[in-house]
Write a protein that holds these residues in place. Structure first.
Motif, PDB file in Angstrom:
ATOM      1  N   ASP A  25       5.090   1.310  -1.187  1.00 23.59           N
ATOM      2  CA  ASP A  25       4.178   0.582  -1.726  1.00 23.59           C
ATOM      3  C   ASP A  25       3.000   0.138  -0.577  1.00 23.59           C
ATOM      4  N   GLU A  67      -1.866  -4.728   0.047  1.00 25.83           N
ATOM      5  CA  GLU A  67      -1.946  -5.584  -0.986  1.00 25.83           C
ATOM      6  C   GLU A  67      -0.576  -5.681  -1.767  1.00 25.83           C
ATOM      7  N   ASP A  92       0.813  -8.232  -2.844  1.00 24.93           N
ATOM      8  CA  ASP A  92       1.118  -9.100  -4.183  1.00 24.93           C
ATOM      9  C   ASP A  92       0.835  -8.514  -5.433  1.00 24.93           C
ATOM     10  N   ARG A  93       0.370  -7.233  -5.410  1.00 24.79           N
ATOM     11  CA  ARG A  93       0.333  -6.373  -6.667  1.00 24.79           C
ATOM     12  C   ARG A  93       1.337  -6.027  -7.291  1.00 24.79           C
ATOM     13  N   PHE A  94       2.506  -6.114  -6.653  1.00 25.44           N
ATOM     14  CA  PHE A  94       3.832  -5.471  -7.158  1.00 25.44           C
ATOM     15  C   PHE A  94       4.640  -6.402  -7.608  1.00 25.44           C
TER      16      PHE A  94
END
Length: 328
Positions: free
Chosen positions: A237, A96, A98-100
């Motif tokens: 990540d 995932e 797109d969390r970062f």
């Protein structure tokens, strides 16, 4: 798997685009021994569209000198309905991402503006088999649907390739998705059996050795501290959710390097101890679908069932982890 000085091996990597696939791809792209001609993508850890995007993501982070062809393949197994591992690898198959966000609030992993090849993965595999013949090495990191489909389309051409190194199966140890089956063979047991029966030289890198290759979380974080760059940041990540799964369910804060180990065996076969065995895959079992059954009896039936795979049964873990550290 010839080890001539300064000779690179033409390689196709067939992947289902998960977290340990990404680590294996980084290794391969940094390995001077491998000349990666194409990366073909199959449904497995995640759907084939997302898996293809994940391969392009890894390429955009590593930025190799020459980009291999990236080609989409089969969207579902030969017979069984599709089954994925989004719960372990994250909804996008890469933890995932797109969390970062960066310090300025922009996404750390913005949308990609690159597209895969318009060629189909099966055509790419068959073309490479024709072009490189017995020099070609294929490394499979996901279910074997693409390879089985290529064999069903043109078995004679596929028989010309040098070897397939397969991350899959579990011969002397339990499975990891069911008590009987390793994930890749469970997702498409019919494809695994087609490949086993193909007559192509096979090396099986299964859970027998993969579970002996752990990567602790601490090591990933130490690497990021020691040399912070795009690749070490990406590794930290993308492995976060994957490693948390192992922490919560197996009490080990880290992950096992299934796919990187298969890649390492492609680079340096001397890392593993193998035994030539006859292996078949259970396709219909009520409890045992995807089981890789090797004939390990004292009285083996070599006449009717000659060995069809080199099965990895032990690994020099320290040497492997050293190679892994060098290449990522």
């Amino acid at each position: 798997m010839t080890n001539h000085q300064n000779m690179t091996v033409p390689v196709i990597i067939d992947t289902d685009g998960g977290v340990d696939d990404a680590l294996a791809l980084i290794m391969a792209l940094n390995s001077p021994q491998l000349d990666i001609k194409a990366i073909t993508v199959v449904a497995g850890n995640i759907n084939v569209e997302q898996a293809t995007n994940n391969v392009l993501r890894v390429l955009s982070i590593v930025q190799p000198h020459t980009w291999p062809i990236v080609a989409k393949g089969c969207e579902k197994p030969l017979v069984k309905p599709l089954f994925n591992a989004a719960g372990i690898h994250g909804a996008d198959g890469l933890g995932e991402l797109d969390r970062f966000v960066q310090a300025d609030g922009t996404p750390r992993y913005p949308q990609l503006n690159i597209e895969p090849s318009t060629d189909n993965a099966i055509d790419v595999i068959l073309k490479a088999a024709q072009e490189y013949g017995d020099r070609l090495l294929i490394v499979t990191l996901g279910p074997l649907t693409n390879l089985a489909t290529a064999i069903q389309q043109d078995a004679a051409i596929m028989k010309q390739i040098g070897r397939i190194v397969i991350m899959g199966g579990a011969v002397t140890v339990p499975g990891n998705i069911t008590p009987a089956a390793e994930f890749n063979f469970f997702v498409d047991p019919d494809a695994a059996q087609v490949v086993m029966e193909s007559g192509i030289a096979l090396t099986l890198v299964g859970l027998d050795v993969a579970m002996k290759a752990p990567l602790p979380r601490q090591l990933v974080e130490d690497n990021l501290q020691r040399r912070p760059d795009k690749v070490t940041q990406f590794i930290a990540d993308c492995t976060e959710i994957y490693m948390a799964f192992y922490r919560d369910y197996e009490g080990f804060y880290g992950c096992y390097l299934h796919d990187p180990l298969a890649m390492a065996v492609a680079i340096d076969p001397s890392l593993v101890t193998t035994e030539s065995l006859y292996v078949m895959v259970e396709t219909k079992g009520r409890f045992t679908t995807g089981l890789s059954l090797a004939d390990r009896r004292d009285r083996r039936d070599h006449q009717n069932n000659p060995p069809n795979a080199e099965v990895c049964l032990d690994v020099d873990t320290q040497r492997f982890l050293k190679l892994f550290a060098q290449l990522v």
